[in-house]
Design a protein around this motif. Structure first.
Motif, PDB file in Angstrom:
ATOM      1  N   TYR A   1      -3.285   4.642  -1.732  1.00  0.00           N
ATOM      2  CA  TYR A   1      -3.320   3.554  -3.630  1.00  0.00           C
ATOM      3  C   TYR A   1      -2.557   2.275  -2.929  1.00  0.00           C
ATOM      4  O   TYR A   1      -2.078   2.462  -2.710  1.00  0.00           O
ATOM      5  N   SER A   2      -2.665   1.823  -4.609  1.00  0.00           N
ATOM      6  CA  SER A   2      -2.284   0.126  -4.241  1.00  0.00           C
ATOM      7  C   SER A   2      -0.787   0.622  -5.180  1.00  0.00           C
ATOM      8  O   SER A   2      -1.457   1.465  -6.002  1.00  0.00           O
TER       9      SER A   2
ATOM     10  N   ALA B   1     -11.747  -0.964   2.689  1.00  0.00           N
ATOM     11  CA  ALA B   1     -10.679  -0.149   2.133  1.00  0.00           C
ATOM     12  C   ALA B   1     -10.442   1.107   2.261  1.00  0.00           C
ATOM     13  O   ALA B   1     -11.482   2.226   1.656  1.00  0.00           O
TER      14      ALA B   1
ATOM     15  N   ASP C   1      -4.754  -3.949   6.287  1.00  0.00           N
ATOM     16  CA  ASP C   1      -4.912  -2.587   6.109  1.00  0.00           C
ATOM     17  C   ASP C   1      -6.492  -2.284   5.799  1.00  0.00           C
ATOM     18  O   ASP C   1      -6.160  -1.580   4.823  1.00  0.00           O
TER      19      ASP C   1
ATOM     20  N   MET D   1       1.171  -1.184  -0.422  1.00  0.00           N
ATOM     21  CA  MET D   1      -0.066  -0.112  -0.389  1.00  0.00           C
ATOM     22  C   MET D   1       0.992   1.739  -0.214  1.00  0.00           C
ATOM     23  O   MET D   1       1.491   1.215   0.537  1.00  0.00           O
TER      24      MET D   1
END
Length: 163
Positions: free
Chosen positions: A162-163, A140, A61, A1
């Motif tokens: 953000y991923s 998320a 997360d 992440m």
């Protein structure tokens, strides 16, 4: 992440510019983990807000909680997955804007159950989290906002994840 840490826009509040005083993600994450109660806000089908207290855990997360499939909050989230969940401490709040996902896979549900039992000494078993009766919800985070009231002008911090 991945994440970006910065100042939120708060015109008229005397918030200092620059990075000095910004909160550290690890400390904010600890607040998310350690809060006993949380406030969940969802949106009703007619657009009105709906807020309810929930027990939750910070796991993988994300913020996780459970609720009856028939509850207003779960019915709202099935229509509009956008939600906000906050810690209970108004003097050092953490506000998570995110997207809810109802989890049906038993392995992550079991991990959530173990984390919930460890945190709340709840003694719940898998029957309590039966996906046919209760929703296990993972929120998320997209954005997280935190501050400390005692240092109000220095600490407002926004994390964009953000991923």
């Amino acid at each position: 992440m991945g994440m970006h840490r910065g100042r939120p826009q708060m015109p008229g509040y005397g918030i200092e510019e620059g990075d000095e005083g910004l909160l550290d993600w690890d400390a904010v994450r600890d607040r998310l983990r350690d809060s006993h109660n949380y406030w969940l806000s969802t949106v009703r089908p007619d657009g009105r807000p709906h807020a309810m207290p929930v027990w939750a855990v910070w796991l993988a997360d994300a913020v996780w909680f459970s609720s009856s499939l028939r509850s207003r909050k779960v019915r709202n989230l099935r229509i509009n997955a956008a939600c906000t969940i906050t810690t209970e401490d108004g003097r050092a709040p953490v506000i998570v804007d995110g997207t809810a996902e109802i989890i049906t896979d038993l392995e992550p549900i079991r991990a959530f159950l173990d984390a919930t039992n460890a945190k709340y000494s709840a003694g719940l078993d898998m029957q309590f989290l039966d996906p046919a009766v209760n929703a296990t919800v993972r929120v998320a985070p997209r954005e997280v906002f935190a501050l400390e009231e005692a240092r109000f002008t220095q600490t407002p911090t926004r994390f964009r994840l953000y991923s």
